[in-house]
Design a protein around this motif. Structure first.
Motif, PDB file in Angstrom:
ATOM      1  N   VAL A 179       0.836  -1.202   0.000  1.00 28.10           N
ATOM      2  CA  VAL A 179       0.000   0.000   0.000  1.00 28.10           C
ATOM      3  C   VAL A 179       0.872   1.253   0.000  1.00 28.10           C
ATOM      4  O   VAL A 179       0.647   2.184  -0.788  1.00 28.10           O
ATOM      5  CB  VAL A 179      -0.935  -0.010   1.219  1.00 28.10           C
ATOM      6  N   SER A 180       1.895   1.278   0.841  1.00 28.48           N
ATOM      7  CA  SER A 180       2.735   2.472   0.970  1.00 28.48           C
ATOM      8  C   SER A 180       3.497   2.755  -0.319  1.00 28.48           C
ATOM      9  O   SER A 180       3.582   3.910  -0.763  1.00 28.48           O
ATOM     10  CB  SER A 180       3.723   2.294   2.124  1.00 28.48           C
ATOM     11  N   GLU A 181       4.054   1.726  -0.911  1.00 26.98           N
ATOM     12  CA  GLU A 181       4.918   1.945  -2.070  1.00 26.98           C
ATOM     13  C   GLU A 181       4.140   2.428  -3.293  1.00 26.98           C
ATOM     14  O   GLU A 181       4.715   3.064  -4.175  1.00 26.98           O
ATOM     15  CB  GLU A 181       5.702   0.684  -2.386  1.00 26.98           C
ATOM     16  N   LYS A 182       2.853   2.164  -3.324  1.00 23.83           N
ATOM     17  CA  LYS A 182       2.063   2.702  -4.427  1.00 23.83           C
ATOM     18  C   LYS A 182       2.079   4.226  -4.395  1.00 23.83           C
ATOM     19  O   LYS A 182       2.270   4.881  -5.426  1.00 23.83           O
ATOM     20  CB  LYS A 182       0.620   2.189  -4.342  1.00 23.83           C
ATOM     21  N   TYR A 183       1.919   4.797  -3.213  1.00 26.55           N
ATOM     22  CA  TYR A 183       1.938   6.247  -3.076  1.00 26.55           C
ATOM     23  C   TYR A 183       3.350   6.800  -3.274  1.00 26.55           C
ATOM     24  O   TYR A 183       3.540   7.862  -3.878  1.00 26.55           O
ATOM     25  CB  TYR A 183       1.409   6.653  -1.700  1.00 26.55           C
ATOM     26  N   ILE A 184       4.335   6.071  -2.751  1.00 21.51           N
ATOM     27  CA  ILE A 184       5.721   6.525  -2.932  1.00 21.51           C
ATOM     28  C   ILE A 184       6.083   6.557  -4.406  1.00 21.51           C
ATOM     29  O   ILE A 184       6.685   7.519  -4.897  1.00 21.51           O
ATOM     30  CB  ILE A 184       6.684   5.606  -2.154  1.00 21.51           C
ATOM     31  N   GLN A 185       5.714   5.522  -5.134  1.00 22.14           N
ATOM     32  CA  GLN A 185       6.055   5.453  -6.554  1.00 22.14           C
ATOM     33  C   GLN A 185       5.384   6.569  -7.341  1.00 22.14           C
ATOM     34  O   GLN A 185       5.954   7.090  -8.309  1.00 22.14           O
ATOM     35  CB  GLN A 185       5.655   4.088  -7.129  1.00 22.14           C
TER      36      GLN A 185
END
Length: 525
Positions: A281-287
């Motif tokens: 979930v977090s890495e989707k926003y980071i990317q």
């Protein structure tokens, strides 16, 4: 806020003695008699008082439920028992598959350890998270394992790559306005969810987690998640639930006896699944933010200097994984810790209404209207608020201590020789509440931290250090303080806070208010 080390690891799990770890039964006594020992009067390491291990079972039986004298005790209470039984230095040894540990309760000794930790402070903590990042999902981290699980040169290189964007006061101050906006939305949500008597519901803890996630997401992800929507579901709640499992997993896997290193236990599988969910979930926003920055740079335009922390982290490092790991760690460490720190402050203020009224008078002066925005300049005028937060962290710290490995031969504590490699537990939750080191330690006295007050009222400066000290001080300290200060300024300007039931605290991985945060909120003018 920085996540606390697995500071109770040896108490619940313990470990093999230094002698066994080095593969020689005489290693500890030999170290005690080493030629570079400071003087002939120094006592050997094995003379340090502590619970004596039994043959075969060692000391682990003492911490088992039912049969052990400390099996049913809270972790912090175990340390109070150890101190009252053995004194201000205690050796914990004779526990299978782990290492010796020396627990310290006197700030004079705590300061000495900090002063001698060197430029690369080492701690062996978060073993389950370290194993996951290095072996289970090593492709995702690509060698950038973060500050929580690394040591020595690897830790130094990662810290060097992230400390600029994380510690610059100007970079922190720019988040005051968005953090104020989140706090204002949370205040309105609290008004809606309280009952006709002003009481918050039994799931109030989760609402504080929502506030914390929404706040730290602005910093770590450069985005709003919508956590404070009335019916928030889906990804934000998945992240909150995952963090609950992560902290519980670290307690079960790293502190309590566990065979997860040898057998895939149900807790280990639940833990791995929670980490994977949180990362996905977090890495989707980071990317998304990585792609946006790449687009700016590809267009050849001026990206300006009004950059987010995430953008600064990306630009400061050739390897984007460094920024992504730091963002994950900010999210992971910034939900439960800031929420429970706020809960402890509100609880203590509810138990000390005279102090709450003094704080409200300050807030009413600095924030004339209930909806007056909190700015960086106004925060500077809230001296009593900051003192109250510091006093709360002294009495009810979320992290009860810090863990360090002795980096050198020749360290002497309380006239005992400490061999190199011994884990040293700095029990700040004990020293900070000891009247020998902090005058009137049992009393909630924010004024002790104000300039011009009696300097002796503060006690020993190393008796309470909620964010640590030295090179390994919590890198998220300033952001955590900003979130806590802004929210409590808004909340205590708007409400009188009471806690109508008896509050109980418990210590697992964190020291937290055990009973729900069902505060009574009464509107202020």
């Amino acid at each position: 806020m920085a996540v606390p080390s697995s500071v109770c690891r040896a108490v619940a799990r313990g470990g093999a003695s230094v002698a066994a770890r080095r593969g020689a039964a005489s290693a500890a006594p030999a170290a005690a008699a080493a030629p570079d020992a400071p003087s002939a009067d120094v006592r050997p390491y094995l003379d340090i008082p502590g619970p004596k291990p039994l043959p075969v079972v060692g000391n682990i039986w003492r911490f088992l439920p039912v049969v052990g004298p400390w099996g049913g005790q809270d972790m912090l209470e175990v340390h109070h028992t150890l101190q009252s039984t053995y004194g201000d230095i205690v050796r914990l040894s004779g526990m299978p598959k782990n290492r010796d540990m020396v627990a310290l309760y006197d700030p004079v000794d705590i300061e000495k350890v900090y002063r001698n930790e060197g430029p690369w402070p080492k701690r062996e903590a978060f073993g389950s998270l370290n194993y996951y990042r290095r072996f289970i999902n090593k492709e995702r981290y690509e060698g950038s394992h973060g500050l929580l699980t690394t040591n020595e040169k690897e830790w130094q290189e990662f810290r060097r790559g992230v400390q600029g964007p994380m510690l610059q006061p100007r970079a922190v101050a720019k988040y005051t306005a968005p953090i104020d906006t989140v706090a204002s939305e949370f205040i309105e949500r609290l008004r809606e969810i309280r009952d006709e008597n002003g009481l918050l519901p039994k799931d109030a803890d989760n609402w504080f987690f929502r506030w914390a996630l929404e706040s730290i997401a602005i910093i770590a992800l450069d985005t709003r998640l919508g956590c404070l929507d009335s019916q928030v579901a889906g990804e934000p709640q998945k992240m909150i639930d995952a963090v609950q499992v992560l902290f519980e997993g670290m307690f079960e896997l790293d502190i309590k006896p566990s065979i997860w290193k040898y057998v895939s236990t149900p807790m280990w599988r639940k833990y791995v699944n929670a980490i994977s969910t949180f990362e996905t979930v977090s890495e989707k926003y980071i990317q998304n933010r990585v792609n946006r920055l790449k687009s700016k740079m590809a267009e050849g335009g001026d990206i300006g200097d009004d950059l987010s922390v995430l953008e600064r982290l990306l630009l400061a490092n050739d390897n984007p994984r460094i920024a992504m790991t730091m963002a994950l760690d900010m999210l992971f460490a910034g939900i439960d810790t800031t929420s429970y720190a706020t809960g402890a402050l509100l609880y203590l203020l509810s138990r000390n209404p005279d102090k709450q009224e003094e704080l409200h008078a300050e807030l009413r002066r600095v924030l004339p209207q209930r909806d007056t925005p909190v700015t960086a300049e106004r925060l500077q005028d809230m001296k009593y608020l900051r003192a109250a937060i510091k006093e709360s962290m002294r009495m009810k710290p979320v992290a009860i201590g810090q863990l360090r490995e002795n980096p050198k031969e020749g360290l002497v504590l309380r006239n005992y020789y400490i061999p190199k490699g011994v884990d040293i537990l700095l029990m700040l939750a004990v020293s900070g509440n000891d009247p020998r080191f902090v005058p009137h330690a049992e009393r909630f006295m924010p004024e002790r931290w104000l300039k011009g007050d009696d300097p002796h009222a503060k006690g020993h400066p190393f008796a309470t250090l909620p964010f640590g000290f030295g090179p390994r001080i919590c890198i998220g300290k300033r952001f955590a303080e900003l979130e806590i200060e802004v929210l409590n300024a808004k909340l205590l300007r708007n409400f009188k806070v009471e806690y109508p039931c008896k509050g109980e605290f418990q210590t697992r991985l964190l020291h937290v208010l055990k009973s729900p945060m069902t505060f009574r909120l009464t509107d202020r003018d």
